[in-house]
Design a protein around this motif. Structure first.
Motif, mmCIF file in Angstrom:
data_model
loop_
_atom_site.group_PDB
_atom_site.id
_atom_site.type_symbol
_atom_site.label_atom_id
_atom_site.label_comp_id
_atom_site.label_asym_id
_atom_site.label_seq_id
_atom_site.Cartn_x
_atom_site.Cartn_y
_atom_site.Cartn_z
ATOM 1 N N ALA A 393 0.826 -1.208 0.000
ATOM 2 C CA ALA A 393 0.000 0.000 0.000
ATOM 3 C C ALA A 393 0.858 1.256 0.000
ATOM 4 N N VAL A 394 1.954 1.243 0.788
ATOM 5 C CA VAL A 394 2.860 2.398 0.840
ATOM 6 C C VAL A 394 3.516 2.618 -0.515
ATOM 7 N N ALA A 395 3.943 1.522 -1.163
ATOM 8 C CA ALA A 395 4.577 1.630 -2.467
ATOM 9 C C ALA A 395 3.605 2.196 -3.501
ATOM 10 N N GLN A 396 2.351 1.769 -3.465
ATOM 11 C CA GLN A 396 1.351 2.268 -4.410
ATOM 12 C C GLN A 396 1.109 3.760 -4.195
ATOM 13 N N GLN A 397 1.080 4.194 -2.926
ATOM 14 C CA GLN A 397 0.906 5.616 -2.647
ATOM 15 C C GLN A 397 2.092 6.429 -3.160
ATOM 16 N N ALA A 398 3.321 5.865 -2.993
ATOM 17 C CA ALA A 398 4.511 6.558 -3.487
ATOM 18 C C ALA A 398 4.474 6.694 -5.004
ATOM 19 N N LEU A 399 4.009 5.646 -5.692
ATOM 20 C CA LEU A 399 3.908 5.705 -7.151
ATOM 21 C C LEU A 399 2.874 6.740 -7.589
ATOM 22 N N GLU A 400 1.729 6.780 -6.892
ATOM 23 C CA GLU A 400 0.693 7.759 -7.237
ATOM 24 C C GLU A 400 1.214 9.168 -7.041
ATOM 25 N N GLY A 401 1.973 9.362 -5.951
ATOM 26 C CA GLY A 401 2.530 10.683 -5.708
ATOM 27 C C GLY A 401 3.516 11.109 -6.769
ATOM 28 N N ALA A 402 4.175 10.146 -7.404
ATOM 29 C CA ALA A 402 5.145 10.467 -8.453
ATOM 30 C C ALA A 402 4.501 10.490 -9.835
ATOM 31 N N GLY A 403 3.186 10.277 -9.882
ATOM 32 C CA GLY A 403 2.523 10.277 -11.182
ATOM 33 C C GLY A 403 2.706 8.983 -11.957
ATOM 34 N N LEU A 404 2.908 7.896 -11.248
ATOM 35 C CA LEU A 404 3.101 6.596 -11.880
ATOM 36 C C LEU A 404 2.024 5.638 -11.380
ATOM 37 N N THR A 405 1.871 4.504 -12.052
ATOM 38 C CA THR A 405 0.946 3.467 -11.601
ATOM 39 C C THR A 405 1.718 2.171 -11.387
ATOM 40 N N GLY A 406 1.210 1.328 -10.513
ATOM 41 C CA GLY A 406 1.897 0.077 -10.196
ATOM 42 C C GLY A 406 1.151 -1.122 -10.733
ATOM 43 N N SER A 434 6.119 10.057 -17.152
ATOM 44 C CA SER A 434 4.976 10.334 -16.285
ATOM 45 C C SER A 434 3.748 9.586 -16.786
ATOM 46 N N GLY A 435 3.051 8.918 -15.863
ATOM 47 C CA GLY A 435 1.865 8.150 -16.212
ATOM 48 C C GLY A 435 2.152 6.726 -16.623
ATOM 49 N N SER A 436 3.451 6.337 -16.721
ATOM 50 C CA SER A 436 3.792 4.977 -17.126
ATOM 51 C C SER A 436 3.624 4.009 -15.959
ATOM 52 N N THR A 437 3.786 2.725 -16.259
ATOM 53 C CA THR A 437 3.558 1.669 -15.264
ATOM 54 C C THR A 437 4.881 1.126 -14.749
ATOM 55 N N VAL A 438 4.957 0.921 -13.453
ATOM 56 C CA VAL A 438 6.112 0.300 -12.806
ATOM 57 C C VAL A 438 5.688 -1.090 -12.321
ATOM 58 N N ASP A 439 6.431 -2.110 -12.717
ATOM 59 C CA ASP A 439 6.124 -3.474 -12.298
ATOM 60 C C ASP A 439 6.668 -3.723 -10.896
ATOM 61 N N LEU A 440 5.802 -4.150 -10.005
ATOM 62 C CA LEU A 440 6.194 -4.458 -8.627
ATOM 63 C C LEU A 440 6.052 -5.960 -8.381
ATOM 64 N N VAL A 441 7.052 -6.535 -7.748
ATOM 65 C CA VAL A 441 6.963 -7.914 -7.289
ATOM 66 C C VAL A 441 6.804 -7.883 -5.779
ATOM 67 N N VAL A 442 5.660 -8.359 -5.285
ATOM 68 C CA VAL A 442 5.323 -8.290 -3.866
ATOM 69 C C VAL A 442 5.375 -9.696 -3.276
ATOM 70 N N SER A 443 5.922 -9.786 -2.074
ATOM 71 C CA SER A 443 6.098 -11.093 -1.431
ATOM 72 C C SER A 443 4.786 -11.616 -0.861
ATOM 73 N N LEU A 444 4.577 -12.908 -1.057
ATOM 74 C CA LEU A 444 3.499 -13.629 -0.380
ATOM 75 C C LEU A 444 3.995 -14.266 0.915
ATOM 76 N N GLY A 445 5.275 -13.974 1.261
ATOM 77 C CA GLY A 445 5.874 -14.597 2.423
ATOM 78 C C GLY A 445 6.285 -16.028 2.125
ATOM 79 N N GLU A 446 6.635 -16.727 3.200
ATOM 80 C CA GLU A 446 6.976 -18.132 3.018
ATOM 81 C C GLU A 446 5.753 -18.912 2.550
ATOM 82 N N PRO A 447 5.955 -19.914 1.675
ATOM 83 C CA PRO A 447 4.817 -20.757 1.304
ATOM 84 C C PRO A 447 4.252 -21.456 2.536
ATOM 85 N N LYS A 448 2.953 -21.599 2.554
ATOM 86 C CA LYS A 448 2.291 -22.348 3.628
ATOM 87 C C LYS A 448 1.628 -23.583 3.027
#
Length: 644
Positions: A393-406, A434-448
């Motif tokens: 969520a923090v990363a998405q807010q940072a991208l929005e503030g910079a004019g980017l999308t995740g 500006s307005g371009s997309t940044v690819d984010l890889v987000v962790s699901l944590g350890e597999p369960k």
């Protein structure tokens, strides 16, 4: 039915060496894929022997990325033998289907995500001393849930080393044959590495590196040309990927990675260096059907091989039988097929120069348009903020503030907490429009360990475990009897659901052996009705299995059972239990009975009466008898009495 066990159902695929059907293992009630070899092989004793050995070797390969081999056999019939192989049924499509569905080539991240499990499967085979010999998109299966599996280990070797082909014949798929397979027929782990490199080239570019007028002209290119870098066809491919393909496809086997494990390690290192995260491998919606590998098809002799056209192949690549040239100078060996290709080669060179000129023109126009857009304010750029290590969520807010999308892709990670960004593309500090997309890889944590419902099929449980990047393991010694879960279905997993584990850690699947065996109850001496009731209550189906004499057991009472009392019987259905009853007759008391009445009484019991008297008269009374009253005798026995 094959061997009275495997039911053959619908056709999946057909080729020159074999035909693959969907089937059912009626003994285990398990869907399977059944590969039935062509009649020309079934009649070859040397092929059958080799086929059985290769099938046994393949069945020992227990790896999540290898299509499991369950059984092999020969079904003998008056019209001929059917040699067959029983394999895991994969629901999904082939890699060929995926490439075609994606417009002819795959994105780099997806191509690497496919190649990694392919090399993992080949690596396991190489560790076991096996060589695949026919690596190609048709032998790579994409299962629902994104699993990637390799099929058909050892079948080409079985045909090549049997009496069906001569020493001058090469078996394989010409687009993926290594130089040493063409020149000597020899193949080892490095031959599989070469073929895997060709498959990677094809995934990235949409076509194999060599095409020609005939199969031999393509083989000539493998022997005499270096595989071109993929970036010649797709300029955006990084240099590191070009180098990876180059190392895997060196003409000299000694200069390639020595096996698939080494190639996989190099691929993983390149992926890490380029910051390319794994992605899910989809099954095309139009191909979401049952599939097994399209069977390798052995074409007719060399002179009957259909022409390989100049246009890139768009259908399945078939396993071919092809004449291997004599030893000697390779240029001389292939001179007959090299000459006709001169014209097309000249045309291709001229075409490449034309493409280069037009590429320069297009790039120049693109630069002019891009510059104009920049000055008009359409090309303003921003700096990618810090994203790695932040919550999603923090990363998405940072991208929005910079004019980017995740654009978020989630994957499991052993060290990064769930919901935290592992990587971004472009990286922190990079310039992005500006307005371009940044690819984010987000962790699901350890597999369960996933929740596996009791009674789930083994294939479904294994797929669910693989989907969370864990490795299922079925140890038959851990299987248990269960009163409600059918045989072959899952009881539980170990460790239990919800347990966090490292990626690729093993999860043991515990499978039901069906209801526990039940002892045949002791019904000896019981009346028939009581014994039948007792046996039915224990889950058996009793029936009368005959009568015999036993001096200790009263008539119509149980002497024994078949199976014997105390035997352990598995309650599959309702097992039948034979009950043997006594036919003994109990001698009545005749003392004091009139002789004529005694005769009627013993006759009704199936016995006879022998009367001894000094003076025979009507109305005589019985004073003594043998056998004594209460004795048990066989039907038809005689009772001796004394009368007065």
């Amino acid at each position: 039915m094959l061997e009275r066990r495997y039911r053959v159902d619908s056709l999946i695929a057909r080729g020159g060496m074999s035909t693959v059907y969907r089937g059912l293992d009626t003994r285990l009630d398990r869907p399977v894929a059944i590969k039935v070899m062509d009649a020309q092989y079934s009649g070859d004793r040397s092929f059958v022997d080799r086929f059985e050995r290769e099938a046994r070797a393949a069945a020992r390969l227990h790896h999540p990325d290898v299509v499991a081999v369950y059984d092999q056999g020969v079904d003998h019939r008056p019209d001929g033998d059917h040699v067959f192989l029983v394999m895991q049924l994969v629901e999904g499509c082939t890699l060929r289907d995926l490439i075609l569905d994606r417009g002819g080539r795959l994105p780099l991240a997806m191509a690497l995500s496919v190649m990694a499990p392919v090399l993992s499967a080949l690596g396991a085979a190489h560790q076991a001393g096996m060589v695949h010999r026919d690596v190609k998109p048709e032998n790579v299966l994409i299962g629902r849930g994104g699993s990637v599996m390799v099929a058909d280990f050892g079948l080409v070797r079985a045909a090549a080393e049997a009496g069906t082909t001569s020493g001058s014949i090469i078996l394989g798929t010409v687009a993926y044959l290594s130089p040493e397979q063409v020149t000597t027929g020899a193949a080892d782990a490095r031959s599989d590495v070469y073929a895997a490199g060709i498959v990677l080239f094809e995934m990235l570019t949409g076509r194999p590196p060599y095409v020609g007028d005939t199969a031999l002209s393509v083989a000539y290119r493998h022997v005499n040309d270096d595989v071109p870098p993929p970036s010649e066809l797709v300029p955006e491919i990084p240099q590191a990927i070009d180098d990876l393909v180059f190392r895997a496809t060196r003409r000299d086997p000694a200069q390639r990675p020595e096996n698939a494990e080494v190639f996989l390690a190099e691929l993983q290192q390149v992926r890490t260096d380029l910051g390319i995260a794994p992605v899910a491998v989809p099954v095309p919606a139009s191909e979401e059907r049952t599939t097994q590998m399209a069977p390798a098809a052995e074409d007719p002799p060399t002179e009957q091989i259909p022409a390989v056209r100049e246009t890139p192949p768009v259908g399945p690549q078939r396993t071919r039988a092809m004449a291997r040239p004599a030893t000697g100078d390779h240029t001389q060996e292939f001179s007959a097929v090299a000459a006709p290709a001169t014209g097309p080669q000249r045309d291709r060179r001229r075409g490449r120069r034309t493409v280069l000129v037009w590429t320069v023109v297009v790039l120049a126009l693109a630069a002019l348009v891009g510059g104009a857009a920049f000055w008009l304010g359409l090309g303003s750029s921003v700096q990618v903020p810090r994203l790695v290590g932040e919550q999603e969520a923090v990363a998405q807010q940072a991208l929005e503030g910079a004019g980017l999308t995740g654009n978020v892709t989630k994957t499991y990670d052993n060290t990064v907490a769930e919901g935290v960004v592992i990587s971004s593309n472009p990286n922190e500090g990079s310039k992005a429009r500006s307005g371009s997309t940044v690819d984010l890889v987000v962790s699901l944590g350890e597999p369960k360990v996933p929740e596996i419902a009791e009674g789930t099929t083994l294939a479904e449980a294994e797929s669910a475990i693989r989907n969370v990047k864990l490795q299922p393991k079925h140890d038959e010694s851990a299987d248990q009897f269960h009163t409600t879960v059918p045989e072959g279905r899952v009881i539980s997993v170990n460790p239990g659901p919800g347990t966090p584990l490292n990626i690729s850690a093993e999860v043991t699947v515990i499978v039901s052996k069906g209801p526990p065996p039940v002892k045949v109850p002791d019904v000896r001496g019981m009346s028939k009705d009581d014994a039948f009731t007792t046996l039915r209550n224990s889950g058996f189906d009793p029936y009368e299995a005959g009568r015999q004499f036993d001096s200790d057991i009263a008539g119509d009472h149980v002497i024994s059972t078949d199976p014997a009392i105390g035997s352990e019987i598995r309650l599959v259905g309702k097992p039948r239990i034979g009950v043997v009853l006594s036919n003994a007759v109990e001698v009545p008391s005749l003392n004091g009975v009139r002789v004529d009445e005694a005769k009627q009484q013993v006759a009704a019991l199936g016995l006879q009466l022998d009367v001894q008297a000094f003076f025979e008269r009507d109305g005589m009374m019985i004073l003594g008898q043998l056998p004594l009253p209460g004795s048990k005798v066989e039907p038809g026995s005689t009772i001796h009495v004394t009368a007065f």
